[in-house]
Design an enzyme around this catalytic site. Sequence first.
Site, PDB file in Angstrom:
ATOM      1  N   HIS A 198       0.804  -1.224   0.000  1.00  8.46           N
ATOM      2  CA  HIS A 198       0.000   0.000   0.000  1.00  8.46           C
ATOM      3  C   HIS A 198       0.838   1.276   0.000  1.00  8.46           C
ATOM      4  CE1 HIS A 198       0.857  -0.676   4.252  1.00  8.46           C
ATOM      5  NE2 HIS A 198       0.519   0.583   4.505  1.00  8.46           N
ATOM      6  N   ASP A 199       2.016   1.240   0.595  1.00  8.20           N
ATOM      7  CA  ASP A 199       2.859   2.436   0.659  1.00  8.20           C
ATOM      8  C   ASP A 199       4.085   2.341  -0.242  1.00  8.20           C
ATOM      9  OD1 ASP A 199       1.321   4.009   2.319  1.00  8.20           O
ATOM     10  OD2 ASP A 199       2.334   3.403   4.159  1.00  8.20           O
ATOM     11  N   LYS A 202       5.944   5.363  -1.721  1.00  9.65           N
ATOM     12  CA  LYS A 202       6.844   6.216  -0.947  1.00  9.65           C
ATOM     13  C   LYS A 202       8.295   6.074  -1.406  1.00  9.65           C
ATOM     14  CE  LYS A 202       3.938   6.685   3.160  1.00  9.65           C
ATOM     15  NZ  LYS A 202       3.749   6.387   4.595  1.00  9.65           N
ATOM     16  N   HIS A 227       2.291   9.627  -3.039  1.00 10.37           N
ATOM     17  CA  HIS A 227       2.712   8.224  -2.912  1.00 10.37           C
ATOM     18  C   HIS A 227       1.613   7.266  -3.372  1.00 10.37           C
ATOM     19  CE1 HIS A 227       0.484   8.162   0.962  1.00 10.37           C
ATOM     20  NE2 HIS A 227       0.471   6.843   0.825  1.00 10.37           N
ATOM     21  N   HIS A 251      -6.530   4.049  -0.684  1.00  5.47           N
ATOM     22  CA  HIS A 251      -6.674   3.752   0.743  1.00  5.47           C
ATOM     23  C   HIS A 251      -6.674   5.005   1.622  1.00  5.47           C
ATOM     24  CE1 HIS A 251      -2.225   3.818   0.404  1.00  5.47           C
ATOM     25  NE2 HIS A 251      -2.195   4.036   1.712  1.00  5.47           N
ATOM     26  N   HIS A 252      -6.504   6.199   1.011  1.00  4.04           N
ATOM     27  CA  HIS A 252      -6.632   7.453   1.768  1.00  4.04           C
ATOM     28  C   HIS A 252      -7.851   8.267   1.334  1.00  4.04           C
ATOM     29  CE1 HIS A 252      -3.021   7.254   4.195  1.00  4.04           C
ATOM     30  NE2 HIS A 252      -2.288   6.943   3.129  1.00  4.04           N
ATOM     31  N   ASP A 280      -5.891  -0.474   8.543  1.00  2.58           N
ATOM     32  CA  ASP A 280      -4.710   0.390   8.527  1.00  2.58           C
ATOM     33  C   ASP A 280      -4.799   1.427   9.645  1.00  2.58           C
ATOM     34  OD1 ASP A 280      -2.350   1.592   7.738  1.00  2.58           O
ATOM     35  OD2 ASP A 280      -3.252   2.695   6.080  1.00  2.58           O
TER      36      ASP A 280
END
Length: 354
Positions: A198-199, A202, A227, A251-252, A280
Site C-alpha cells: 500500500h505504501d 513512498k 505516494h 486507501h486514503h 490500517d
Amino acid sequence: MDFNERMHPQGDDAPFRVLLVDDEPLQWLLVREILAAPRYIVDVAANGEQGLARLAEAEFDVVLTDRRMPGMDGDEFCRQVRRQPGLAMLPILMVTGSNASADLLAGLSAGADDFLGKPYHPVELQARVNVAVQRKRATDQLDSTESTLFALARMVEAKDENTGDHCSRLAHKAMALGRAMGLSQQELIALRRGGVLHDIGKLGIPDQILLKPGPLTDEEWVVMRQHTTIGYHLVSNLRSMRLTAPIIRHHHERWDGSGYPDGLAGEAIPLLARVFQIVDIHDALTYERPYKPAFSAEQARAILLEEAARGWRDPALVNLFLALIDRDPQWGFEHPSSGDDLGAQLYTDMFQAG
C-alpha cells in the site's frame, strides 16, 4: 532458494515437475511411463493428505489428481490446495471416470483447472500437462516481478524503524476482515498484497519529507500525498495486481469525498480500499509511533466511531470490524504468521547481497 534463484525462475528447458496424487500403484507406473525422464519428473502421493504434505515440501509445475480416492477425495484435496495463498495458481488436472456435468462442475468449483477422462490417451496426457506447465512457468516469471515489488515495499517499511512489522500485521488483519465479509479468494489475496504494497509509492518521496521528524508543511503534504498515485502506477500494468492496485491508490479516500487522490465518495471508493483502510487506521492507532503513544483498544474504538460519524469512514465496515473485536478482543492484536511476510525473505537476500 538464494537471491539469484528467486530472480531467475526455472527456464522452459528445466524438467517438468509433476505431482501425481492417486491411491492406485498401477496408475503410478502408467503415468511414469507416459511422463518419462528426462522431460518429466513425477513424484507420487498415495492420498490427499500425502499430496498436501509433498506440496509443503517441494515445488511442482502441475498436479495430476484422481477424483475418487479413499479418505480425502480429489475435490476436497483441491479445496485444501486452494486455501494456501502460495498455491492459488498451481495448475491442477483432475482425472475422473465420470462425464456427468454435476461432477465436472463440482470439481471446477473445488479448484481443478482441467479434467482428463478415463481412459485417456498418452498423447492427450502429455499435451494437457505441457500446456499447464507452460502457463505455470509464465506465472512464475510474473511472480518474480511481484516478489521484487514486495521486497521494494519492505525497503520503504525498513526506512521507518517505528513501524515494526506493520505491513505483515495489515496483511493478516485485512484478510481476516475479508473472510468475515465472505470475500472471494482472489479478493483476500489482493488484501494480503495490499498490506505489503500500500505504501510502495513512498519510494518516490524524498527522504527529507518521508523521514521528517516534525510536522509537514502544506507544500510537503502535496508531495507526500503523491505516494498513492506513484504506487498505483508501479503496479497497475500487472494483471495479477488488478484488484490490489485500487487499494494502493484509494486507501486514503474518505467516505464523504474529502480524501485523496481522487476525492471519491461513498461506494465509489473501491470496496477493498475501504476494507483495508479500516485495519490500517486501527493498526496505526494501537501501536506506538514517534508522534503518539499506543492507544488503548477503547481509545481506538472511540476514534474509529468518531471518524465514521464525521463521514470519513464507511460506517457499516467500521461496525463490522468493531463487532469482530467485541467477539474476540485479541483479534486485532494477533501477530501474523510468517506466511504473511510477503517479500521479507527476498528483501533480506537483497540486503545481504549488498
